[in-house]
Design a protein around this motif. Structure first.
Motif, short mmCIF file in Angstrom:
data_model
loop_
_atom_site.label_atom_id
_atom_site.label_comp_id
_atom_site.label_asym_id
_atom_site.label_seq_id
_atom_site.Cartn_x
_atom_site.Cartn_y
_atom_site.Cartn_z
N THR A 185 0.83 -1.21 0.00
CA THR A 185 0.00 0.00 0.00
C THR A 185 0.86 1.25 0.00
O THR A 185 0.61 2.20 -0.76
N TYR A 186 1.90 1.28 0.84
CA TYR A 186 2.77 2.46 0.90
C TYR A 186 3.46 2.74 -0.43
O TYR A 186 3.65 3.91 -0.80
N LEU A 187 3.82 1.70 -1.15
CA LEU A 187 4.60 1.89 -2.37
C LEU A 187 3.75 1.89 -3.64
O LEU A 187 4.17 2.44 -4.66
N GLN A 188 2.57 1.29 -3.58
CA GLN A 188 1.76 1.17 -4.80
C GLN A 188 0.37 1.77 -4.65
O GLN A 188 -0.35 1.91 -5.64
N GLY A 189 -0.02 2.12 -3.44
CA GLY A 189 -1.38 2.61 -3.21
C GLY A 189 -1.56 4.06 -3.61
O GLY A 189 -0.64 4.87 -3.54
N PRO A 192 -5.90 6.65 0.69
CA PRO A 192 -5.54 6.48 2.10
C PRO A 192 -5.76 5.04 2.55
O PRO A 192 -6.59 4.32 1.99
N MET A 193 -5.02 4.62 3.55
CA MET A 193 -5.22 3.27 4.08
C MET A 193 -6.25 3.31 5.21
O MET A 193 -6.53 4.37 5.80
N PHE A 319 -6.79 -2.44 8.01
CA PHE A 319 -5.87 -1.46 8.59
C PHE A 319 -4.81 -1.02 7.58
O PHE A 319 -4.45 0.15 7.51
N THR A 320 -4.30 -1.97 6.80
CA THR A 320 -3.17 -1.66 5.92
C THR A 320 -3.53 -1.71 4.44
O THR A 320 -2.66 -1.54 3.60
N ASN A 356 -2.78 6.80 10.65
CA ASN A 356 -1.73 7.01 9.66
C ASN A 356 -2.23 7.92 8.55
O ASN A 356 -3.30 7.68 7.98
N THR A 357 -1.47 8.97 8.23
CA THR A 357 -1.93 9.97 7.27
C THR A 357 -1.47 9.71 5.84
O THR A 357 -1.39 10.63 5.04
#
Length: 361
Positions: A185-189, A192-193, A319-320, A356-357
């Protein structure tokens, strides 16, 4: 004659079955070990693949930034083997302060390392990469634990050791899936998570604020609503931050406002049987990590302030993962709940949106 043959066959089968039962009884532990061990081996193989996939995804992202992987690779093992040793728990005096110091030191160390590895990246990307390496290290830690159980079981062939591992297997699988999804998610999303439902609620309630400022990793907005002073704080985005100086900002704003009503909006893991996106209200400080919770509780107790926590229920996966429509609707419900509380109270209000923002301004 046929009857004698049939009796002989029955007796032979009976003795054969009895022999097999006696034989297998002597090897029941080995048989149980064999069948149960397959689950552990299968999970270990899955973790090996996930650890490799995470490394590949990070490698691709590093190349996109314009940094040579050869320069990063020597530091990769250091970052993914990083973990925090908690302070002594038997001595309660000062334990929260010690934990806070350790968490701050760990955060600063990772930030310095990332600054060194990708100096040309902007601050938001660096914030994302910090969380990526934290999740990668968590996944790597789970892999090592499962690997330890596996090889200990192979060496000892002890069913007790295997049972100990299997009792934790379900929990470890969920944690591994959560960390693996977080990295992707952080690298491809692009959205927002789920973990950011509290921060998103606070951000959307900042609309119309006359004064917006940044303090470290915290965004602070102030406005008037229903003739009341409203202060809204949340971690600063759109990078993946959780607001490491949130506790200090909350304490300062509480002192400035006098005796405010504190409303905390946060995500909470749902119980089995609960609906995802459901909302509940609680009295007390629903916040993490422990130092943040302690700082808020301390000033709340000293000033005897009312605290209401609005909690949005999420599954472990949500959550993620990227925020789905169900959670977006839950954010709208949370906003309505906050507005209702504002209308009913007579004092200033401090709204704290936690989470988490990532992809939230």
């Amino acid at each position: 004659m046929n009857e004698l043959n049939n009796q002989f066959i029955v007796y032979a089968l009976s003795y054969l079955i009895l022999f097999l039962i006696c034989f297998l009884a002597g090897y029941r532990q080995e048989l149980a070990f064999f069948f149960e061990f397959r689950d552990l081996k299968r999970f270990l193989k899955q973790l090996e693949e996930e650890v490799s996939d995470v490394k590949r995804i990070i490698k691709e992202e590093i190349k996109k930034i314009g940094v040579s992987w050869q320069d990063v690779e020597p530091h990769y093992e250091t970052l993914t083997n990083f973990f925090i040793v908690p302070p002594v728990g038997d001595e309660p005096v000062g334990s929260i302060e010690r934990l806070e110091q350790i968490l701050e030191a760990a955060s600063e160390q990772i930030e310095r390392k990332i600054d060194l590895l990708i100096p040309q990246a902007d601050n938001e990307l660096k914030a994302n990469m910090k969380q990526v390496f934290l999740e990668a290290s968590r996944l790597n830690r789970i892999y090592k634990v499962v690997k330890h159980f596996y090889f200990t079981g192979v060496k000892s062939r002890n069913l007790t050791v295997l049972v100990q591992a299997l009792t934790q297997l379900h929990f470890l699988k969920r944690e591994a899936e959560r960390s693996f999804n977080a990295v992707k998610t952080y690298l491809q999303g692009s959205l927002p998570m789920g973990w950011g439902v509290g921060a998103l609620t606070a951000y959307e309630m900042m609309e119309g604020a006359e004064d917006v400022k940044v303090d470290g990793e915290v965004l602070i907005a102030e406005k008037r609503d229903h003739n009341k002073q409203i202060v809204i704080i949340k971690p600063k985005g759109p990078g993946a931050r959780t607001g490491k100086n949130m506790g200090k900002v909350v304490v300062r704003e509480v002192r400035r406002l006098g005796k405010p009503l504190i409303i905390i909006v946060n995500a909470q893991a749902k119980m089995e049987g609960e609906k995802s996106g459901a909302m509940s209200q609680a009295i007390g400080v629903a916040a993490a990590p422990e130092p943040l919770k302690y700082q808020i509780e301390k000033i709340v107790a000293r000033k005897r302030l009312p605290v209401i926590s609005i909690l949005i229920k999420l599954s472990e996966k949500e959550f993620t993962e990227e925020m789905n429509e169900n959670l977006r609707r839950a954010v709208e419900k949370a906003k309505d709940a906050v507005k209702s509380l504002i209308e009913k109270c007579r004092q200033p209000v401090l709204i704290i949106g936690l989470g988490n923002t990532f992809r939230i301004p």
